[in-house]
Design an enzyme around this catalytic site. Structure first.
Site, PDB file in Angstrom:
ATOM      1  N   ASP A 189      41.644  47.482  38.985  1.00  0.00           N
ATOM      2  CA  ASP A 189      41.518  46.927  37.632  1.00  0.00           C
ATOM      3  C   ASP A 189      42.903  46.604  37.109  1.00  0.00           C
ATOM      4  O   ASP A 189      43.898  46.714  37.832  1.00  0.00           O
ATOM      5  CB  ASP A 189      40.774  47.902  36.709  1.00  0.00           C
ATOM      6  CG  ASP A 189      39.877  47.176  35.718  1.00  0.00           C
ATOM      7  OD1 ASP A 189      40.408  46.411  34.889  1.00  0.00           O
ATOM      8  OD2 ASP A 189      38.649  47.369  35.767  1.00  0.00           O
ATOM      9  N   HIS A 260      40.350  40.984  35.617  1.00  0.00           N
ATOM     10  CA  HIS A 260      40.811  42.369  35.778  1.00  0.00           C
ATOM     11  C   HIS A 260      41.759  42.479  36.974  1.00  0.00           C
ATOM     12  O   HIS A 260      41.651  43.396  37.785  1.00  0.00           O
ATOM     13  CB  HIS A 260      39.620  43.312  35.931  1.00  0.00           C
ATOM     14  CG  HIS A 260      38.832  43.491  34.668  1.00  0.00           C
ATOM     15  ND1 HIS A 260      39.341  44.164  33.563  1.00  0.00           N
ATOM     16  CD2 HIS A 260      37.581  43.094  34.335  1.00  0.00           C
ATOM     17  CE1 HIS A 260      38.428  44.167  32.605  1.00  0.00           C
ATOM     18  NE2 HIS A 260      37.357  43.518  33.041  1.00  0.00           N
ATOM     19  N   GLU A 339      34.117  39.716  32.681  1.00  0.00           N
ATOM     20  CA  GLU A 339      35.202  39.636  31.700  1.00  0.00           C
ATOM     21  C   GLU A 339      36.409  38.856  32.233  1.00  0.00           C
ATOM     22  O   GLU A 339      37.545  39.346  32.232  1.00  0.00           O
ATOM     23  CB  GLU A 339      35.621  41.044  31.271  1.00  0.00           C
ATOM     24  CG  GLU A 339      34.513  41.800  30.546  1.00  0.00           C
ATOM     25  CD  GLU A 339      34.905  43.183  30.111  1.00  0.00           C
ATOM     26  OE1 GLU A 339      34.394  43.651  29.066  1.00  0.00           O
ATOM     27  OE2 GLU A 339      35.709  43.839  30.808  1.00  0.00           O
TER      28      GLU A 339
END
Length: 544
Positions: A189, A260, A339
């Site tokens: 991440d 990410h 995301e």
């Protein structure tokens, strides 16, 4: 911080001897207790007969449990054993089905396969008294059981905060004790890259380190200015996967893409659309040190610097996958897909030209192109990708499994397109959320009490019978922005993992909240035996 609240009403019906009532969780399909309240005693002289070599894992797990909590182990025997583990092709062909019988002849566990015997052992463990000072007397009982869902899982984020192999193994044991069969390991991440990739040593030399971490709730009250690091070597990964396999748990790695990606880009800036630009942060971020070059993120959130869809990036990711796949036998490989801000792609001349060449109308279709290209590569290796539900945007990859987290809508849409689905909505199964409205420790927020987890139904009512077949099961997620210790993880997952285990294993019609409450009392006694921290059981509204 880890205040423990007991179920006072239910305590009135719980007998400390441990065998006056049977409290198996998840609730079995059938449980019959003969009259007479008879019991069978086991001790260090008890023999265990393993009728098939494949069942040794189950015997070893039982012996490990007895050694850890009762200070003795069973004797393996080739003759007659008081405890017998056996395979039997019964009427129920479901993977993981078993029968458990306790009577004057001893204990007999018969499974439709080796995993079924293992799950039978978990039910046997729940028949043991939790008082270490009493003889191990277990009640006569006949149990016939099988799981409802094929996919029963917990997730653990080790990127935001790192956890050592020793605890990851304990976490896997918690899953095994709850008859779960998948472990989703979130390894990369923005805040850290946690898996050794030998072709790209900077991923762990640089990408596993951040130079500080915000304190308090986002955007932070300050920064601890402490270097934070940690990663797993490939040998450690193999060790964890083998450990899980002996518990019939499949380990699913997650390598995040295309978003990410800050940790990977900090190690290899050429993976960014703008390699020369320094890392950009929200204006409110409390940052440690000068912002020069690329950095592993010190705060939480979503960041613009994502993987560029270049040949350099695809070569990098394919090489990473080539090292990941031999470590994980899992058919399923998670590639994230969530995301992913499109700002850098929108202002990138390369991305605009690529979209024109490929006939992509917007950046959502560019993400779909990215995911489908990686899917084709991973499919070519004999594996199937899982992605968070954002992979639906711009067109779903042909063979992808969708993990629905932003509610159930993504899962519903995917199932209607005849794609397999794993339900993991933030509303019900995000175990990093608070268990009470006024939590006694820092969490990301939200409010998911035990009763809400237990009430969750993984098959949405919007799906017809045929579409419902595409729902493989469900999973709870443990994101660790605000969880930095093993005891805090325990506090967040217990007792909610116990409720989820019944949601995923037991039949829909058999679930009953009041009945679960009464059985949970015995489970809390097991938490104490295991010496784990557990969360508050009674919410502000009086419900658990």
């Amino acid at each position: 911080m880890f205040k423990r609240t007991m179920l006072l009403v239910s305590l009135l019906v719980y007998a400390c001897s441990g065998f006056s009532q049977i409290n198996i969780i998840p609730k079995p399909v059938s449980l019959i207790v003969p009259k007479g309240n008879q019991v069978l005693k086991i001790d260090k002289n008890t023999g265990v007969l393993i009728k098939d070599p494949s069942l040794k894992n189950s015997a070893d797990f039982l012996n490990s449990y007895l050694t850890d909590f009762y200070n003795f182990k069973l004797n393996e025997t080739s003759g007659q054993g008081l405890i017998t583990l056996s395979l039997k092709a019964g009427k129920n062909k479901t993977k993981g089905a078993y029968q458990l019988t306790v009577n004057k002849k001893g204990v007999l566990i018969e499974g439709s396969d080796a995993s079924g015997v293992f799950y039978g052992v978990q039910s046997l463990i729940q028949l043991l008294p939790t008082d270490q000072g009493v003889a191990l007397a277990i009640p006569y009982v006949s149990v016939t059981d099988a799981p409802r869902f094929a996919y029963r899982s917990m997730h653990l984020d080790v990127a935001r905060h790192f956890f050592p192999v020793s605890f990851v193994k304990k976490y896997i044991d918690y899953l095994a004790l709850h008859k779960m069969n998948n472990f989703h390991w979130h390894l990369t991440d923005d805040q850290g890259w946690r898996i050794e990739i030998k072709k790209y040593p900077k991923l762990t030399q640089l990408g596993s380190y951040r130079n500080g971490t915000i304190t308090g709730h986002f955007p932070g009250k300050g920064n601890d200015y402490l270097q934070y690091s940690g990663y797993y070597t490939q040998e450690e990964i193999k060790d964890v996967v083998a450990y899980a396999s002996k518990r019939y748990i499949n380990v699913i790695p997650e390598i995040e893409m295309p978003g990410h990606a800050s940790a990977a880009i900090a190690a290899y800036p050429e993976l960014s659309c703008f390699p020369e630009e320094p890392t950009r942060f929200p204006d409110s971020t409390i940052w440690s040190g000068p912002v020069i070059g690329k950095h592993v993120q010190q705060t939480w959130g979503v960041f613009d610097d994502v993987f560029a869809p270049t040949e350099t990036t695809f070569t990098f990711l394919q090489n990473v996958i080539d090292e990941v796949l031999p470590l994980f036998p899992s058919k399923l490989i998670h590639i994230g897909g969530d995301e992913c801000p499109k700002d850098n792609w929108k202002r990138s001349p390369f991305c605009r030209q690529l979209m024109k060449e490929k006939g992509l109308k917007d950046e959502h279709e560019l993400q779909s192109y990215f995911i489908q290209r990686m899917e084709k590569y991973i499919n070519g290796k004999g594996r199937t990708i899982i992605g968070w539900d954002e992979i639906l945007e711009g067109g779903l990859a042909p063979n992808a499994v969708v993990m629905s987290w932003r509610g159930e809508e993504g899962g519903i849409a995917a199932a209607k397109q005849k794609h397999q689905v794993i339900m993991t909505p933030g509303s019900h199964v995000y175990f990093d959320h608070s268990q009470v409205k006024k939590n006694d420790s820092l969490t990301i927020g939200g409010y998911t009490p035990l009763s809400k987890v237990y009430a969750y139904e993984p098959v949405p009512k919007e799906l017809n019978t045929e579409e419902a077949k595409y729902v493989l099961g469900a999973q709870a997620n443990v994101w660790t922005e605000y969880i930095n210790s093993p005891s805090k993880i325990q506090y967040q997952i217990f007792p909610r993992i116990t409720a989820l285990s019944e949601v995923l294993w037991s039949t829909k019609n058999s679930r009953d909240w009041k009945d679960f409450e009464s059985r949970l009392v015995a489970q809390v006694e097991r938490y104490k035996l295991w010496k784990v921290s557990y969360g508050t059981l009674i919410a502000e509204d009086g419900k658990k």
